[in-house]
Scaffold this active site. Sequence first.
Site, PDB file in Angstrom:
ATOM      1  N   CYS A 136       0.826  -1.204   0.000  1.00  0.00           N
ATOM      2  CA  CYS A 136       0.000   0.000   0.000  1.00  0.00           C
ATOM      3  C   CYS A 136       0.861   1.255   0.000  1.00  0.00           C
ATOM      4  CB  CYS A 136      -0.916  -0.025   1.222  1.00  0.00           C
ATOM      5  SG  CYS A 136      -1.848   1.479   1.454  1.00  0.00           S
ATOM      6  N   CYS A 139      -0.480   4.157   2.014  1.00  0.00           N
ATOM      7  CA  CYS A 139      -0.313   4.050   3.467  1.00  0.00           C
ATOM      8  C   CYS A 139       1.124   4.377   3.872  1.00  0.00           C
ATOM      9  CB  CYS A 139      -0.614   2.634   3.956  1.00  0.00           C
ATOM     10  SG  CYS A 139      -2.077   1.892   3.248  1.00  0.00           S
ATOM     11  N   ASP A 140       2.078   3.816   3.150  1.00  0.00           N
ATOM     12  CA  ASP A 140       3.453   3.801   3.632  1.00  0.00           C
ATOM     13  C   ASP A 140       4.417   4.664   2.825  1.00  0.00           C
ATOM     14  OD1 ASP A 140       2.604   1.962   5.533  1.00  0.00           O
ATOM     15  OD2 ASP A 140       2.972   0.257   4.211  1.00  0.00           O
TER      16      ASP A 140
END
Lengths: 316, 316
Positions: A136, A139-140
Amino acid sequence: MDLNTEYDIAIVGGGPAGLSAAIYAARGGLKTVIFEKALIGGQIVVTADVENYPGFEENMSGFDIAEKMQKQAEKFNAEIKLEEVKAIGTEGLCKVVETSNGLYRVKSVILATGAHPRKLAVPGEEKFTGRGVSYCATCDGALYRNKIVAVVGGGDSAIEEAIFLTKFARKVYIIHRRSKLRAVKIVQERAFKNEKIEFILDSVVQAIEGGDFIEKLMLYNKKTEKISELPVHGLFIYVGIIPNSELLESRVEFDEQGFIETDNTMHTDIPGVYAAGDVTHKVLRQVVTASSDGATAAFSAEKWIEENKENFPKQA
Amino acid sequence: MDLNTEYDIAIVGGGPAGLSAAIYAARGGLKTVIFEKALIGGQIVVTADVENYPGFEENMSGFDIAEKMQKQAEKFNAEIKLEEVKAIGTEGLCKVVETSNGLYRVKSVILATGAHPRKLAVPGEEKFTGRGVSYCATCDGALYRNKIVAVVGGGDSAIEEAIFLTKFARKVYIIHRRSKLRAVKIVQERAFKNEKIEFILDSVVQAIEGGDFIEKLMLYNKKTEKISELPVHGLFIYVGIIPNSELLESRVEFDEQGFIETDNTMHTDIPGVYAAGDVTHKVLRQVVTASSDGATAAFSAEKWIEENKENFPKQA
């Protein structure tokens, strides 16, 4: 076990397919519940920019779209319960849904459980997940400011997320096992023009190595048959999706990859059980096609409940 | 005739299906044109409040949704031409589209021509169209402030538009040939609660009478077999839709009502010709299902063009 409150429709999964089904079912006057085990929005919450959902001419994050759909479903009195569905049984015409919180008797079930990322299944992948390996970018990605990262995959998601990662990383490698990408042209062209992106084609990741954190990838070039090392700080894996279809496994028809086969009303092989969105066999997996499935499934479920209303037990 | 500029994809019709197809095709890097003979937005521009298109938690007018989709399509460089398509021919793998403005050679065509309201076909209907008879409450409702109007029909559109008309009219009759409505429950309930609405069930309009303008309806009650007169200032007809499928008539497969049969890729029987939205055979006709069709049709067309790219003439 005692039965909890009863509903007309239980929707399993709170992504676009489930939320759209809830909007339609609840607006249609049915007592509707969505069971979601993790995050409302499903896979789209990890998408930073959705630019092709018709009607949003300005890009929106997947998270924002999910939030809007959730509010819309709640406006029509759909309930959302953060409970994991463990099993779906039948009891005459009714369905019994077992969740982490107990049992619910409902008239109809819409399975909108989506899909999840396929793993590379190479040594080091599990060890370094959360320590450099991610599925992701949204997300990261921000963790990799000025770092070197690699993306594995050649489809739309892989290339789009690689482009996204150039906002943070100083260098983004795209590793793809074929000599050509699968992504749509406009996305490919954007990637080709991006100076931070470098392609490593005809190559596969053989192993992920490091200490506490990821340090390098072992690559194998299928054409030259050479092995090489690629030092990276992060690896983002985008190599396909697997349907979350376990709940109906062995009871409905599946395609070769395990996606649920439905007819054009989104009906499965079980009376009163429908499926919608990424968990189903379909041509194109997008927010708009999942939402369309959800609307159709709810419409079909509503008709089925109406047709059978004399046959349900009085309490259900 | 000379050929005009050439395109990869010509989309016939600028409603949600066509606009969504344009968003996907143009974003996919294809040179894309939409031909629309009248109004961008198609049938939805006559809907005052769309409350179930997933993602718009606050009601929007159909006109506003269409405008947003249009901007989104234009953002990706889709062109919109206000020309009427007269015929679609084939020339090898290419298609030739004849419009009110000339000929265009394209690689693929997506037919998103929608549908139009069914007529009652009773004496007076044609004479009083525009003189009291209307198929669009959103367009003409405001003309009936403090007047008496009737709506014919029992489905969602009929009842929703009847409710809308109570904003203007002092009295709204709903005339339906059956004893029960077909509309979804929530809509029915709203109508039942509305004091301005009165139902005339089991009844059909036999004739529309008046002088320069409509004055009364002749009604026939199928149960009592009695004929009665109903004085009205306006009549809104919502008795179903007919597909605008003439352009492919006799060349592709149709269902019994003339809606185009496609496979799940939205492909028709003609290579490179796709159909999307209300013109196709489908379970549920809504903005979201039309938009989904459009996205899928564009995706399929893009794949087909890519697969056949060596076989098109160099200029096309």
